[in-house]
Design an enzyme around this catalytic site. Structure first.
Site, PDB file in Angstrom:
ATOM      1  N   ARG A  54     -49.785   3.434 -20.214  1.00 41.00           N
ATOM      2  CA  ARG A  54     -49.369   2.900 -21.520  1.00 41.00           C
ATOM      3  C   ARG A  54     -50.064   3.654 -22.650  1.00 41.00           C
ATOM      4  NH1 ARG A  54     -51.094  -2.529 -22.556  1.00 41.00           N
ATOM      5  NH2 ARG A  54     -50.246  -1.876 -24.538  1.00 41.00           N
ATOM      6  N   ARG A  80     -52.725 -14.136 -28.133  1.00 42.60           N
ATOM      7  CA  ARG A  80     -52.368 -13.271 -29.260  1.00 42.60           C
ATOM      8  C   ARG A  80     -51.232 -13.902 -30.055  1.00 42.60           C
ATOM      9  NH1 ARG A  80     -52.824  -7.145 -26.877  1.00 42.60           N
ATOM     10  NH2 ARG A  80     -53.011  -6.468 -29.021  1.00 42.60           N
ATOM     11  N   PRO A  81     -51.573 -14.911 -30.871  1.00 45.85           N
ATOM     12  CA  PRO A  81     -50.535 -15.563 -31.667  1.00 45.85           C
ATOM     13  C   PRO A  81     -49.985 -14.631 -32.745  1.00 45.85           C
ATOM     14  CG  PRO A  81     -52.712 -16.371 -32.281  1.00 45.85           C
ATOM     15  CD  PRO A  81     -52.910 -15.423 -31.140  1.00 45.85           C
ATOM     16  N   ILE A  82     -48.855 -15.008 -33.352  1.00 45.99           N
ATOM     17  CA  ILE A  82     -48.299 -14.187 -34.428  1.00 45.99           C
ATOM     18  C   ILE A  82     -48.137 -15.013 -35.714  1.00 45.99           C
ATOM     19  CG2 ILE A  82     -47.156 -12.442 -32.995  1.00 45.99           C
ATOM     20  CD1 ILE A  82     -44.534 -14.066 -33.551  1.00 45.99           C
ATOM     21  N   ASP A  83     -48.958 -16.079 -35.808  1.00 49.73           N
ATOM     22  CA  ASP A  83     -48.853 -16.970 -36.971  1.00 49.73           C
ATOM     23  C   ASP A  83     -49.046 -16.239 -38.305  1.00 49.73           C
ATOM     24  OD1 ASP A  83     -51.479 -16.752 -35.791  1.00 49.73           O
ATOM     25  OD2 ASP A  83     -52.190 -18.140 -37.328  1.00 49.73           O
ATOM     26  N   LEU A  84     -49.933 -15.247 -38.317  1.00 49.11           N
ATOM     27  CA  LEU A  84     -50.201 -14.549 -39.589  1.00 49.11           C
ATOM     28  C   LEU A  84     -48.998 -13.706 -40.016  1.00 49.11           C
ATOM     29  CD1 LEU A  84     -53.867 -13.461 -38.807  1.00 49.11           C
ATOM     30  CD2 LEU A  84     -53.142 -15.338 -40.291  1.00 49.11           C
ATOM     31  N   VAL A 102     -63.183 -10.045 -31.055  1.00 49.23           N
ATOM     32  CA  VAL A 102     -61.778  -9.934 -31.458  1.00 49.23           C
ATOM     33  C   VAL A 102     -60.839 -10.630 -30.465  1.00 49.23           C
ATOM     34  CG1 VAL A 102     -59.922  -8.349 -32.113  1.00 49.23           C
ATOM     35  CG2 VAL A 102     -62.293  -7.792 -32.701  1.00 49.23           C
ATOM     36  N   LYS A 127     -51.460   6.307 -30.023  1.00 50.08           N
ATOM     37  CA  LYS A 127     -50.494   5.291 -29.586  1.00 50.08           C
ATOM     38  C   LYS A 127     -50.365   4.198 -30.645  1.00 50.08           C
ATOM     39  CE  LYS A 127     -51.763   1.718 -26.857  1.00 50.08           C
ATOM     40  NZ  LYS A 127     -51.271   0.436 -27.398  1.00 50.08           N
ATOM     41  N   ASN A 128     -51.514   3.705 -31.123  1.00 50.49           N
ATOM     42  CA  ASN A 128     -51.461   2.575 -32.049  1.00 50.49           C
ATOM     43  C   ASN A 128     -50.959   2.964 -33.435  1.00 50.49           C
ATOM     44  OD1 ASN A 128     -52.291   0.914 -30.051  1.00 50.49           O
ATOM     45  ND2 ASN A 128     -54.352   0.533 -30.870  1.00 50.49           N
ATOM     46  N   ARG A 147     -46.114  -6.212 -26.439  1.00 51.82           N
ATOM     47  CA  ARG A 147     -46.350  -7.123 -27.559  1.00 51.82           C
ATOM     48  C   ARG A 147     -46.187  -6.424 -28.907  1.00 51.82           C
ATOM     49  NH1 ARG A 147     -48.364 -11.727 -27.106  1.00 51.82           N
ATOM     50  NH2 ARG A 147     -49.015 -11.478 -29.250  1.00 51.82           N
ATOM     51  N   ASP A 159     -60.998  -1.899 -28.809  1.00 47.61           N
ATOM     52  CA  ASP A 159     -60.341  -0.988 -27.868  1.00 47.61           C
ATOM     53  C   ASP A 159     -61.307   0.028 -27.240  1.00 47.61           C
ATOM     54  OD1 ASP A 159     -57.984  -2.284 -28.230  1.00 47.61           O
ATOM     55  OD2 ASP A 159     -57.033  -0.734 -29.440  1.00 47.61           O
ATOM     56  N   CYS A 213     -50.681 -12.314 -22.685  1.00 47.98           N
ATOM     57  CA  CYS A 213     -51.423 -11.058 -22.673  1.00 47.98           C
ATOM     58  C   CYS A 213     -52.727 -11.285 -21.929  1.00 47.98           C
ATOM     59  CB  CYS A 213     -51.697 -10.637 -24.103  1.00 47.98           C
ATOM     60  SG  CYS A 213     -52.608  -9.130 -24.190  1.00 47.98           S
TER      61      CYS A 213
HETATM   62  C1  UD1 Z   1     -53.818  -4.000 -32.461  1.00 47.42           C
HETATM   63  C2  UD1 Z   1     -53.852  -2.870 -31.471  1.00 47.42           C
HETATM   64  C3  UD1 Z   1     -54.740  -3.223 -30.285  1.00 47.42           C
HETATM   65  C4  UD1 Z   1     -56.112  -3.638 -30.776  1.00 47.42           C
HETATM   66  C5  UD1 Z   1     -56.009  -4.726 -31.842  1.00 47.42           C
HETATM   67  C6  UD1 Z   1     -57.345  -5.067 -32.485  1.00 47.42           C
HETATM   68  C7  UD1 Z   1     -51.697  -1.795 -31.726  1.00 47.42           C
HETATM   69  C8  UD1 Z   1     -50.375  -1.499 -31.136  1.00 47.42           C
HETATM   70  N1  UD1 Z   1     -52.493  -2.590 -31.012  1.00 47.42           N
HETATM   71  O1  UD1 Z   1     -53.233  -5.125 -31.800  1.00 47.42           O
HETATM   72  O2  UD1 Z   1     -54.831  -2.080 -29.443  1.00 47.42           O
HETATM   73  O3  UD1 Z   1     -56.874  -4.125 -29.686  1.00 47.42           O
HETATM   74  O4  UD1 Z   1     -55.131  -4.292 -32.901  1.00 47.42           O
HETATM   75  O5  UD1 Z   1     -57.929  -3.935 -33.027  1.00 47.42           O
HETATM   76  O6  UD1 Z   1     -52.051  -1.306 -32.776  1.00 47.42           O
HETATM   77  N2  UD1 Z   1     -54.333 -12.932 -34.497  1.00 47.42           N
HETATM   78  C9  UD1 Z   1     -54.001 -14.201 -34.884  1.00 47.42           C
HETATM   79  N3  UD1 Z   1     -52.790 -14.407 -35.491  1.00 47.42           N
HETATM   80  C10 UD1 Z   1     -51.912 -13.397 -35.724  1.00 47.42           C
HETATM   81  C11 UD1 Z   1     -52.251 -12.090 -35.319  1.00 47.42           C
HETATM   82  C12 UD1 Z   1     -53.469 -11.893 -34.706  1.00 47.42           C
HETATM   83  O7  UD1 Z   1     -54.770 -15.136 -34.683  1.00 47.42           O
HETATM   84  O8  UD1 Z   1     -50.844 -13.656 -36.280  1.00 47.42           O
HETATM   85  C13 UD1 Z   1     -55.632 -12.681 -33.808  1.00 47.42           C
HETATM   86  C14 UD1 Z   1     -55.407 -12.279 -32.351  1.00 47.42           C
HETATM   87  O9  UD1 Z   1     -55.300 -13.411 -31.521  1.00 47.42           O
HETATM   88  C15 UD1 Z   1     -56.654 -11.481 -32.044  1.00 47.42           C
HETATM   89  C16 UD1 Z   1     -56.998 -10.844 -33.398  1.00 47.42           C
HETATM   90  O10 UD1 Z   1     -56.255 -11.564 -34.380  1.00 47.42           O
HETATM   91  O11 UD1 Z   1     -57.710 -12.320 -31.657  1.00 47.42           O
HETATM   92  C17 UD1 Z   1     -56.660  -9.353 -33.488  1.00 47.42           C
HETATM   93  O12 UD1 Z   1     -55.282  -9.173 -33.364  1.00 47.42           O
HETATM   94  P1  UD1 Z   1     -54.501  -8.030 -34.153  1.00 47.42           P
HETATM   95  O13 UD1 Z   1     -55.413  -7.321 -35.105  1.00 47.42           O
HETATM   96  O14 UD1 Z   1     -53.251  -8.640 -34.690  1.00 47.42           O
HETATM   97  O15 UD1 Z   1     -54.141  -7.058 -32.975  1.00 47.42           O
HETATM   98  P2  UD1 Z   1     -52.754  -6.392 -32.644  1.00 47.42           P
HETATM   99  O16 UD1 Z   1     -52.075  -5.938 -33.877  1.00 47.42           O
HETATM  100  O17 UD1 Z   1     -51.997  -7.274 -31.699  1.00 47.42           O
END
Ligand code: UD1
Length: 426
Positions: free
Chosen positions: A401, A125-129, A331, A23-24, A96, A309, A120
């Site tokens: 899912r 789960r911010p998207i700042d990065l 995480v 899936k991922n 997401r 996961d 979530c």
């Molecule tokens: C992906 C996986 C999810 C898995 C996760 C961690 C998919 C579709 N989903 O989710 O199943 O649990 O990786 O292995 O592949 N973060 C920030 N800022 C950002 C982005 C992330 O602070 O811009 C933080 C998040 O809050 C979280 C951590 O980074 O605490 C991990 O997130 P991330 O690796 O981005 O996970 P996803 O890509 O959402």
């Protein structure tokens, strides 16, 4: 509303089980199919999951032709026409992971508008990065009315250091960089096998991505990308879930086509507990005797650390192994809700911030429980196989899912499990 009903207590799983495509992996691969302006893209080994249907809708919503042949588990995408540059709330709000379309749409169209993903249950789960990286590549970003708008006539290569190796941000930036002017270097990049799978597809499309699977990605932008054919990598999380199911039930199960290297962090912990894991020509065999397993301490980390996961499923194993085990979740900050549900089955555990102490091996009793998120749903079903009596698991929309025919696969291995559709009482 469906319910899974399990009669637990004496199940010993035996036989072999087949794993689906990940899936991922398939979700970002589908986002990548937006990029090619010539030729069609064919994805094979596609898992039939509700998240895949959601992502298909996001892609189709951009005016891209997409056919899902479920019998063959193949998706054919033709993005060669004029595409739209807006991914609406209607679909993005359902999942997401759909935020990974932002980079590809922006790179191809020079403009993208994607709805900001919502809350979530497993934590913030911010998207700042994602956004910081695109800004470093020259994009102007604004957020109005719940939408993120990104504009850059042509993205420029940049040096990006990520504070945390985010999987989604790495994928978004990697895809955006394939069509940028010049070289992009992403340091502290995520190293998950699904990142490697995406890089392989992008390179087949004509991109120049180097270093996937290491912490530094080097992407040299190209003018155009073309369609390609690709087999989705096997789902290491589904494979790992069946490994734990076998370990918990003193089973003997061959997980067909599971990849040892991808499951190394999990296999190391299973072995430390006393589970027998062997690499065979056609997969990984798990044999165990639950009475002989020892408690362990596990800490979740980005790959190649122990995957978050697998955390919920592993706590189900800890719950049935004699002694005190410790799970540290680094995480996500709110990913222990399944332990509260397991309390209904008689589990003793204490949670202090990111750490759960699990007093395993007490007699667990079947109970009605509710899935709180995707992996929690699998963990509750596994616990139900060991708990005495009947367990009923509801809120299976979470399970659907990420797991295809989960109860059928467990049943074929010997579990006493049914899925029933119950008429809701008004
Ligand atoms: C992906 C996986 C999810 C898995 C996760 C961690 C998919 C579709 N989903 O989710 O199943 O649990 O990786 O292995 O592949 N973060 C920030 N800022 C950002 C982005 C992330 O602070 O811009 C933080 C998040 O809050 C979280 C951590 O980074 O605490 C991990 O997130 P991330 O690796 O981005 O996970 P996803 O890509 O959402």
């Amino acid at each position: 509303m469906d319910t899974i009903i399990i009669e637990g207590g004496s199940t010993r799983l035996k036989g072999q089980v087949t794993i689906e495509g990940a899936k991922n992996a398939v979700l970002p691969l589908l986002a990548a199919t937006i990029l090619p302006q010539e030729g069609k893209t064919l994805l094979r080994n596609v898992p039939i999951l509700s998240d895949v249907f959601t992502m298909n809708n996001v892609v189709k919503g951009l005016n891209i032709a997409l056919e899902f042949n479920q019998e063959k588990k193949e998706i054919l995408v033709d993005a060669t026409g004029d595409i739209l540059d807006e991914a609406p709330y209607e679909y993005v709000s359902q999942m997401r992971a759909s935020i990974v379309v932002l980079g590809p749409i922006l790179a191809r169209q020079g403009h993208a508008k994607v709805s900001m993903p919502g809350g979530c249950s497993i934590g913030s789960r911010p998207i700042d990065l994602h956004l910081k990286g695109l800004e470093l590549m020259g994009a102007k970003i604004s957020q109005v009315g719940g939408d993120i708008t990104a504009t850059a006539k042509k993205l420029k290569g940049a040096n990006i250091y990520m504070d945390f190796p985010s999987v989604g941000a790495t994928q978004n930036l990697m895809m955006a960089a394939t069509l940028a002017d010049g070289v992009t270097v992403i340091e502290n990049a995520a190293r998950e096998p699904e990142i490697v799978d995406l890089a392989v597809l992008l390179n087949k499309m004509g991109a120049d991505v180097k270093g996937a699977g290491t912490e530094t990605l080097i992407i040299t932008g190209v003018e155009r990308l073309h369609g390609a054919e690709h087999d989705v990598v096997q789902d290491r999380i589904e494979a790992g879930t069946f490994m734990i199911a076998a370990a918990m039930t003193s089973g003997d199960v061959l997980i067909k086509d599971a990849i040892w290297e991808h499951n190394r962090p999990l296999l190391a912990k299973l072995t430390e507990m006393g589970v027998e894991a062997t690499e065979e020509a056609d997969g990984i065999r798990i044999k165990s005797d639950l009475t002989k397993l020892k408690p362990v301490t596990v800490k979740t980390l980005p790959h190649p650390g122990f995957p978050t996961d697998m955390q919920a499923q592993f706590t189900a194993l800890m719950a049935v192994v004699n002694g005190e085990s410790t799970m540290i979740e680094t995480v996500f900050e709110n990913r222990f809700q399944h332990l509260e549900e397991m309390r209904r089955m008689g589990l003793h555990s204490e949670i202090l911030r990111d750490t759960a102490i699990i007093h395993g091996g007490q007699d667990l009793q079947g109970a009605p429980v509710m899935s709180t998120d995707l992996r929690a749903s699998a963990a509750l079903i596994l616990t139900g196989m060991v708990a005495k009596g009947q367990t009923k698991v509801t809120k299976l929309n979470h399970l659907d899912r990420g797991y295809y025919q989960f109860h059928e696969k467990l049943k074929a291995l010997g579990a006493k499990i049914e899925r029933v559709s119950e008429v809701e009482h008004v």
